[in-house]
Scaffold this active site. Sequence first.
Site, PDB file in Angstrom:
ATOM      1  N   LYS A 138       0.883  -1.175   0.001  1.00  0.00           N
ATOM      2  CA  LYS A 138      -0.142   0.048  -0.144  1.00  0.00           C
ATOM      3  C   LYS A 138       0.870   1.257  -0.009  1.00  0.00           C
ATOM      4  O   LYS A 138       0.348   2.218  -0.457  1.00  0.00           O
ATOM      5  CB  LYS A 138      -0.951   0.023   1.042  1.00  0.00           C
ATOM      6  CG  LYS A 138      -2.144  -1.112   1.062  1.00  0.00           C
ATOM      7  CD  LYS A 138      -2.935  -1.291   1.879  1.00  0.00           C
ATOM      8  CE  LYS A 138      -4.266  -1.995   1.554  1.00  0.00           C
ATOM      9  NZ  LYS A 138      -3.851  -3.610   1.906  1.00  0.00           N
TER      10      LYS A 138
HETATM   11  C1  LIG Z   1      -4.568  -4.584   1.137  1.00  0.00           C
HETATM   12  C2  LIG Z   1      -4.021  -5.811   0.887  1.00  0.00           C
HETATM   13  C3  LIG Z   1      -3.995  -6.823   0.034  1.00  0.00           C
HETATM   14  C4  LIG Z   1      -5.357  -6.859  -0.832  1.00  0.00           C
HETATM   15  O1  LIG Z   1      -5.363  -5.777  -1.774  1.00  0.00           O
HETATM   16  P1  LIG Z   1      -6.445  -5.276  -2.593  1.00  0.00           P
HETATM   17  O2  LIG Z   1      -6.074  -4.028  -3.485  1.00  0.00           O
HETATM   18  O3  LIG Z   1      -7.591  -4.745  -1.580  1.00  0.00           O
HETATM   19  O4  LIG Z   1      -7.010  -6.312  -3.352  1.00  0.00           O
HETATM   20  C5  LIG Z   1      -3.320  -8.089  -0.054  1.00  0.00           C
HETATM   21  N1  LIG Z   1      -2.278  -8.209   0.719  1.00  0.00           N
HETATM   22  C6  LIG Z   1      -1.836  -7.172   1.707  1.00  0.00           C
HETATM   23  C7  LIG Z   1      -0.641  -7.410   2.632  1.00  0.00           C
HETATM   24  C8  LIG Z   1      -2.479  -6.118   1.873  1.00  0.00           C
HETATM   25  O5  LIG Z   1      -2.300  -5.080   2.776  1.00  0.00           O
END
Ligand SMILES: *Cc1c(COP(=O)(O)O)cnc(C)c1O
Length: 466
Positions: free
Chosen positions: A112
């Site tokens: 993120k």
């Molecule tokens: C947010 C997250 C996901 C999922 O991502 P999306 O964009 O919501 O599909 C997967 N793995 C981790 C570690 C995350 O923080």
Amino acid sequence: MKYVSTRGSAPALDFEGVTLAGLASDGGLYVPEEWPRFSEAEIAAMRGLPYAELAVRVMLPFVEGSLTEDELRGLCQRAYGRFAHAAVTPLTQFDQQHHLLELFHGPTLAFKDVALQLLGRLFETFLARREDHLTIVGATSGDTGSAAIDAVAGRAGVDIFMLHPAGRISDVQRRQMTTVKAPNVYNIALEGSFDDAQAMVKRMFSDGAMNGRFHIAAVNSINWARLMAQVVYYFAAALQLGGPDRKVAFSVPTGNFGDVFAGYVAAQMGLPIERLIVATNVNDILHRAISSGDYSAGTVEPTAAPSMDIQVSSNFERLLFCEGGRDGPALAAQMQGFDAARAMQLTNAQREGAAALFTSARADAAAMNESMRWASEACGEIIDPHTAIGLHAARASGLAADIPVVTLATAHPAKFRDAVERATGQRPALPTRVGDLFEREERYDTLPGDYDAVAAYVAERATAVS
Ligand SMILES: *Cc1c(COP(=O)(O)O)cnc(C)c1O
């Protein structure tokens, strides 16, 4: 570049407008009016560029009219300069076919950061132009909260209030939020569950009194700018593995369908992609939707991959719009039906459109643990539980051996070290850049699960705009 709402009745906005709006006013999500498209020669010419420069090339068509190329370059250099790896999103190898795209070298150890480090700087730039002030309010079960706080800490024009369920997130996750000292960061430990925290945030977004005084905004993955930033690493990985002359497949641990939708965008822009594999845990609404057209929500089952413990995937609406003839009113009716029944069927066009590029797989706890063990024992790679679900789906995909398959590593294994240790017997160390996390002082306030208390807390501390 103009952006339109998936539900057809909100005004079209430019990039600056969609970045600050988040959700469209008709409840829809913004998508570009049309996809910019690169020729094969243009993509081939991107080989070997440093990550920040590749980001400029890929994102420039989307920001046109809101940022100059030089402004975008400055933002990318600063955002990606904070990553702990010179390649920003390096690629490593499991075996002849399988590769790992490490997206966790940002400040809070999850993918993120790639999007939020840019988004924080976009907010600051656009707010300064408008002399506006944003009050970001969010609920987090872990990764989004720390990445958003790091991205906006100390930035002008923004305050952030982040609610987490008291006592229900890991020590590492809590400390990554509560040890940030910037005066514009407010951490609230809410007595209740994540769903209670999320309900508070939703209520604040529709609270006329709060919205009248403050410019309240969200940072969840419905924000277009976040998806846009994630398109870049699909290009980066494919170019490393022989693209655009060779097709590459990606396996993506999925929750809200944001990350994997960015792969779809890359394909629309001309990047040759063989397959996008949607990997879910036992909370498998997306696996059911892709494999059989059944989009029906169950109840969330907690797993060792908590960032994928989701039953309703907000960004899936973007795919339904793009593959459903871009018919806003029809989609608005379809989504209203879903909200009422918590279930719907995809149309034939949506199913066939999705099936042309996507496949899916589901991993239960045993498959997830087996995947962590295989990576450790066969390849000497320690991976986190989310990544393990992606790797499981990649290895089960049955793609021809000459197609490279890239699994997206969405979190650093140290962020989920208890689950990693249970599966592999090895306890990953926190990287040195966050190594003093347990010595830093924490700062947060605990509030009861009472909306009026939360609203009063925010109103006392936020900056009013009117
Ligand atoms: C947010 C997250 C996901 C999922 O991502 P999306 O964009 O919501 O599909 C997967 N793995 C981790 C570690 C995350 O923080």
